[in-house]
Write a protein that holds these residues in place. Sequence first.
Motif, mmCIF file in Angstrom:
data_model
loop_
_atom_site.group_PDB
_atom_site.id
_atom_site.type_symbol
_atom_site.label_atom_id
_atom_site.label_comp_id
_atom_site.label_asym_id
_atom_site.label_seq_id
_atom_site.Cartn_x
_atom_site.Cartn_y
_atom_site.Cartn_z
ATOM 1 N N ARG A 179 0.834 -1.202 0.000
ATOM 2 C CA ARG A 179 0.000 0.000 0.000
ATOM 3 C C ARG A 179 0.868 1.251 0.000
ATOM 4 O O ARG A 179 0.563 2.237 -0.679
ATOM 5 N N GLY A 180 1.957 1.194 0.743
ATOM 6 C CA GLY A 180 2.852 2.351 0.808
ATOM 7 C C GLY A 180 3.503 2.657 -0.526
ATOM 8 O O GLY A 180 3.544 3.818 -0.951
ATOM 9 N N THR A 181 4.017 1.635 -1.207
ATOM 10 C CA THR A 181 4.672 1.893 -2.495
ATOM 11 C C THR A 181 3.651 2.300 -3.557
ATOM 12 O O THR A 181 3.955 3.103 -4.443
ATOM 13 N N GLU A 182 2.447 1.756 -3.482
ATOM 14 C CA GLU A 182 1.396 2.173 -4.417
ATOM 15 C C GLU A 182 1.097 3.659 -4.268
ATOM 16 O O GLU A 182 0.893 4.373 -5.262
ATOM 17 N N HIS A 200 11.817 7.863 -10.264
ATOM 18 C CA HIS A 200 10.724 6.948 -10.615
ATOM 19 C C HIS A 200 11.235 5.506 -10.634
ATOM 20 O O HIS A 200 10.525 4.584 -10.211
ATOM 21 N N ASP A 201 12.453 5.314 -11.121
ATOM 22 C CA ASP A 201 13.044 3.969 -11.162
ATOM 23 C C ASP A 201 13.165 3.391 -9.752
ATOM 24 O O ASP A 201 12.857 2.205 -9.520
ATOM 25 N N LEU A 202 13.610 4.217 -8.810
ATOM 26 C CA LEU A 202 13.753 3.750 -7.432
ATOM 27 C C LEU A 202 12.405 3.387 -6.819
ATOM 28 O O LEU A 202 12.284 2.370 -6.125
ATOM 29 N N VAL A 203 11.388 4.194 -7.084
ATOM 30 C CA VAL A 203 10.046 3.890 -6.563
ATOM 31 C C VAL A 203 9.550 2.572 -7.156
ATOM 32 O O VAL A 203 8.948 1.750 -6.457
ATOM 33 N N ALA A 204 9.808 2.354 -8.453
ATOM 34 C CA ALA A 204 9.381 1.113 -9.098
ATOM 35 C C ALA A 204 10.091 -0.093 -8.484
ATOM 36 O O ALA A 204 9.477 -1.157 -8.285
ATOM 37 N N ILE A 205 11.360 0.052 -8.157
ATOM 38 C CA ILE A 205 12.114 -1.033 -7.523
ATOM 39 C C ILE A 205 11.550 -1.321 -6.132
ATOM 40 O O ILE A 205 11.381 -2.482 -5.738
#
Length: 208
Positions: A25-28, A115-120
Amino acid sequence: MRFSLRPQDSVFYEYFTKAAENLVRGTELLIELSVPNADVQSVSERLVEVEHDSDAITHELYNRINSTFITPFDREDIYRLGSQLDDVMDHLEAVGSLLYLYGLTSLPSLPREMHDLVAILDQQARLTAESLPRLKAMKDLKEYWVECNRLENEGDRAYRMLLVRLFSGEYDALTVMKMKEVADELEAACDAFEHVSNTVETIAVKES
């Protein structure tokens, strides 16, 4: 056949599963926060609520440990795993709060590497949420910690590339300072996910 004298109290595993699901939920919410024209204040507030929910799960876990005479596995490892899951959420919430408070989402766009870090992080969260329910049976967990380590290495590379971008002269000095703080929290979250997987590996080895 190996027999265990330890009780299989499923509530501990339920706490771990709930905590891991909260990380998804947090990463979403971080993904939602980084989308152009997002309701930044609303998303940030929801992320704080998720972090508070994780705190409550951690406190319930600790109370359960303290009121249980014999735990399914070493209570020190239960404490450690619960604390590390909570640490991940703290870093995720810090990212959201800093993006909001620093007004960074008002920029034309956030760096691609961010954005790449959030996706990881989202991949790590989903991997963790899928894997922790298997902790009860102590089976099929090796792929989890191996992949989580691979993702952490990928996160390190993305973090270094983000630093290169920040210090390239593309942004003014104040924006660089703000983004660097966010970048550090993103990198710390990646590391914290790996700490969780390392603890799961330690538990699995002890109980094998």
